[in-house]
Motif scaffolding. Sequence first.
Motif, PDB file in Angstrom:
ATOM      1  N   MET A   1       0.778  -0.801   0.155  1.00 54.81           N
ATOM      2  CA  MET A   1       0.070   0.077  -0.329  1.00 54.81           C
ATOM      3  C   MET A   1       1.138   1.225  -0.175  1.00 54.81           C
ATOM      4  N   THR A   2       0.626   2.112  -0.924  1.00 53.73           N
ATOM      5  CA  THR A   2       1.213   2.985  -0.762  1.00 53.73           C
ATOM      6  C   THR A   2       0.836   4.496   0.577  1.00 53.73           C
ATOM      7  N   SER A   3       2.274   4.814   0.783  1.00 46.40           N
ATOM      8  CA  SER A   3       1.916   5.045   1.625  1.00 46.40           C
ATOM      9  C   SER A   3       2.901   6.964   1.859  1.00 46.40           C
ATOM     10  N   VAL A   4       2.292   7.795   2.732  1.00 48.41           N
ATOM     11  CA  VAL A   4       2.696   9.529   1.966  1.00 48.41           C
ATOM     12  C   VAL A   4       3.142   9.726   3.572  1.00 48.41           C
ATOM     13  N   LEU A   5       4.486   9.758   2.811  1.00 47.10           N
ATOM     14  CA  LEU A   5       5.891  10.309   3.608  1.00 47.10           C
ATOM     15  C   LEU A   5       5.826  12.155   3.938  1.00 47.10           C
ATOM     16  N   ALA A   6       5.753  12.847   4.479  1.00 50.98           N
ATOM     17  CA  ALA A   6       6.943  14.166   4.217  1.00 50.98           C
ATOM     18  C   ALA A   6       7.717  14.189   4.770  1.00 50.98           C
ATOM     19  N   GLY A   7       9.676  14.581   4.770  1.00 50.06           N
ATOM     20  CA  GLY A   7      10.608  14.302   4.905  1.00 50.06           C
ATOM     21  C   GLY A   7      11.207  15.704   4.611  1.00 50.06           C
ATOM     22  N   ALA A   8      12.083  15.930   4.855  1.00 44.85           N
ATOM     23  CA  ALA A   8      13.499  16.785   5.315  1.00 44.85           C
ATOM     24  C   ALA A   8      14.429  16.693   6.063  1.00 44.85           C
ATOM     25  N   THR A   9      15.310  17.584   5.453  1.00 45.68           N
ATOM     26  CA  THR A   9      16.638  18.290   6.535  1.00 45.68           C
ATOM     27  C   THR A   9      16.652  18.877   7.050  1.00 45.68           C
ATOM     28  N   MET A  10      16.211  18.837   8.778  1.00 46.47           N
ATOM     29  CA  MET A  10      16.089  19.537   9.581  1.00 46.47           C
ATOM     30  C   MET A  10      16.870  20.666  10.623  1.00 46.47           C
ATOM     31  N   SER A  11      17.429  21.185  10.698  1.00 45.48           N
ATOM     32  CA  SER A  11      18.639  21.903  12.343  1.00 45.48           C
ATOM     33  C   SER A  11      17.794  21.128  13.399  1.00 45.48           C
ATOM     34  N   LEU A  12      18.545  20.938  13.809  1.00 45.31           N
ATOM     35  CA  LEU A  12      17.798  20.751  15.754  1.00 45.31           C
ATOM     36  C   LEU A  12      16.743  21.884  16.406  1.00 45.31           C
ATOM     37  N   ASP A  13      16.858  22.811  15.671  1.00 43.64           N
ATOM     38  CA  ASP A  13      15.758  23.792  16.366  1.00 43.64           C
ATOM     39  C   ASP A  13      14.880  24.150  15.100  1.00 43.64           C
ATOM     40  N   GLY A  14      14.471  22.972  14.062  1.00 48.26           N
ATOM     41  CA  GLY A  14      13.591  22.762  13.866  1.00 48.26           C
ATOM     42  C   GLY A  14      12.748  23.172  11.997  1.00 48.26           C
ATOM     43  N   TYR A  15      14.042  23.774  11.327  1.00 49.90           N
ATOM     44  CA  TYR A  15      14.077  24.347   9.957  1.00 49.90           C
ATOM     45  C   TYR A  15      14.486  23.776   9.006  1.00 49.90           C
ATOM     46  N   ILE A  16      13.800  23.879   7.675  1.00 48.70           N
ATOM     47  CA  ILE A  16      14.191  22.922   7.090  1.00 48.70           C
ATOM     48  C   ILE A  16      15.426  24.028   6.124  1.00 48.70           C
ATOM     49  N   ALA A  17      14.996  25.307   6.056  1.00 52.50           N
ATOM     50  CA  ALA A  17      16.298  26.668   6.176  1.00 52.50           C
ATOM     51  C   ALA A  17      15.684  27.272   6.398  1.00 52.50           C
ATOM     52  N   ASP A  18      17.106  28.360   6.565  1.00 49.10           N
ATOM     53  CA  ASP A  18      16.784  29.472   7.693  1.00 49.10           C
ATOM     54  C   ASP A  18      16.043  30.783   7.051  1.00 49.10           C
ATOM     55  N   ALA A  19      15.973  31.662   7.286  1.00 48.93           N
ATOM     56  CA  ALA A  19      15.136  32.974   7.420  1.00 48.93           C
ATOM     57  C   ALA A  19      15.131  33.472   6.116  1.00 48.93           C
ATOM     58  N   SER A  20      16.471  33.234   5.070  1.00 47.66           N
ATOM     59  CA  SER A  20      16.816  34.272   4.624  1.00 47.66           C
ATOM     60  C   SER A  20      16.742  32.653   3.361  1.00 47.66           C
ATOM     61  N   HIS A  21      16.035  32.063   3.965  1.00 45.76           N
ATOM     62  CA  HIS A  21      15.853  30.260   2.369  1.00 45.76           C
ATOM     63  C   HIS A  21      17.067  29.575   2.643  1.00 45.76           C
ATOM     64  N   GLY A  22      17.716  30.211   3.156  1.00 49.12           N
ATOM     65  CA  GLY A  22      19.152  29.566   2.961  1.00 49.12           C
ATOM     66  C   GLY A  22      20.126  28.678   3.823  1.00 49.12           C
ATOM     67  N   GLY A  23      20.946  28.429   4.157  1.00 46.40           N
ATOM     68  CA  GLY A  23      21.791  27.823   5.012  1.00 46.40           C
ATOM     69  C   GLY A  23      21.718  26.259   5.025  1.00 46.40           C
ATOM     70  N   PHE A  24      21.850  26.507   3.711  1.00 47.45           N
ATOM     71  CA  PHE A  24      21.751  24.594   2.717  1.00 47.45           C
ATOM     72  C   PHE A  24      23.116  23.984   3.131  1.00 47.45           C
ATOM     73  N   GLU A  25      24.644  25.071   3.380  1.00 44.65           N
ATOM     74  CA  GLU A  25      25.072  24.598   3.429  1.00 44.65           C
ATOM     75  C   GLU A  25      25.696  24.189   4.425  1.00 44.65           C
ATOM     76  N   TYR A  26      24.742  24.271   5.914  1.00 44.62           N
ATOM     77  CA  TYR A  26      24.872  23.484   7.484  1.00 44.62           C
ATOM     78  C   TYR A  26      23.848  22.482   7.118  1.00 44.62           C
ATOM     79  N   LEU A  27      23.165  22.154   6.428  1.00 40.29           N
ATOM     80  CA  LEU A  27      22.126  21.204   6.324  1.00 40.29           C
ATOM     81  C   LEU A  27      22.422  20.311   5.889  1.00 40.29           C
ATOM     82  N   PHE A  28      22.944  20.428   4.738  1.00 44.32           N
ATOM     83  CA  PHE A  28      22.981  19.406   3.815  1.00 44.32           C
ATOM     84  C   PHE A  28      24.901  19.261   4.168  1.00 44.32           C
ATOM     85  N   GLN A  29      25.423  19.055   5.073  1.00 42.20           N
ATOM     86  CA  GLN A  29      26.721  18.931   5.046  1.00 42.20           C
ATOM     87  C   GLN A  29      26.337  17.274   5.459  1.00 42.20           C
ATOM     88  N   TRP A  30      25.918  16.974   5.562  1.00 44.44           N
ATOM     89  CA  TRP A  30      25.975  15.463   5.775  1.00 44.44           C
ATOM     90  C   TRP A  30      25.778  14.638   4.356  1.00 44.44           C
TER      91      TRP A  30
END
Lengths: 200, 200
Positions: free
Chosen positions: B1-30
């Motif tokens: 059965m098909t599941s619908v899943l929301a997924g994202a890389t998230m900072s410990l404080d709950g953000y998937i991008a920073d206030a200027s909609h970036g921050g990816f250099e920190y989020l995606f280091q992994w």
Amino acid sequence: MTSVLAGATMSLDGYIADASHGGFEYLFQWYGSGDVETPTANPDMTMRTSAASARHLREHTERTGALVVGRRLFDMTGGWGGRHPMDVPVVVVTHSVPDGWPRESDSFVFVTDGIESAVDRAKALAGSKDVGVNGGTIAAQVLRAGLLDEVHVDLVPVLLGDGIPLFAELADAPVQLEGPTRVVEGVGVTHLAYRVRRAG
Amino acid sequence: MTSVLAGATMSLDGYIADASHGGFEYLFQWYGSGDVETPTANPDMTMRTSAASARHLREHTERTGALVVGRRLFDMTGGWGGRHPMDVPVVVVTHSVPDGWPRESDSFVFVTDGIESAVDRAKALAGSKDVGVNGGTIAAQVLRAGLLDEVHVDLVPVLLGDGIPLFAELADAPVQLEGPTRVVEGVGVTHLAYRVRRAG
């Protein structure tokens, strides 16, 4: 050596209390999510958690020698009825000593000259043990002052949508942490520990 | 059965991008925190992670049959150069079909009549596999419509302080989840999976 750690139970979306400063019925469900008892200094408050969380709580309690909290939390809890449940001295960061309390006792020390003084005082009280720092603005102040060593998060599977963040009014973001250095899977909670990268 | 899943890389404080909609250099280091390679449909983009994260990524990719994303992400990535790195069809929720793109192709389907229609369409495209939903407002819309089954978070040890939350403009909070049903410890990332409690 004494470590200074900020710790809190936090929603998956990063809040330690909801927008109306509540949400505790969701955040602290894990205090009753199992059948292993952990007593506290408050005879009316016994935690009943999974074995993994109980072990984590016991180790955390054994490591903690003093706490630093803000005046808001002290007022909200009514000074925990006179003694913090962790049974350690609490340094309260405040502008003025609240009515009816001495400036210093075995249970509470009111520090009116800032966060660094409060952390110093707590370290002296903690001896060889660690200092725990309350989440919210206090945690952010200690982080900003360069005095924070670890971040401990009890991550709870609820979305609060808005509220008080673990580090409120965080300056100098982004802040990179290291870890998790520890992952403990409880029931209704995941205990995570991170190290703060200290400049210089 | 098909599941619908929301997924994202998230900072410990709950953000998937920073206030200027970036921050990816920190989020995606992994994506580059190890030496086990995971190729993508984009020949210029190969992830190099820990073995645990590589296994997690491979399983996630194998399970995913289609994606639902917002127009903002589609525009920001320039339609991923014509094909999403996960090599699956992408349903784009939008008010109008962007210039230069057909309404439907093997790579993109533009849906202009709302989130439920977009999820239906993605389920049909996914066949027996799962539908992945982009974090942010799209995830919140799918959750609100009662169509979300799972939340997958790649939790990263950085504090961004402000930004786009995993569920942006979340209605009906608090929302209780179940789990984590899965915890995978990578390097610079902790992969967590939760189940959504479905009403009724």
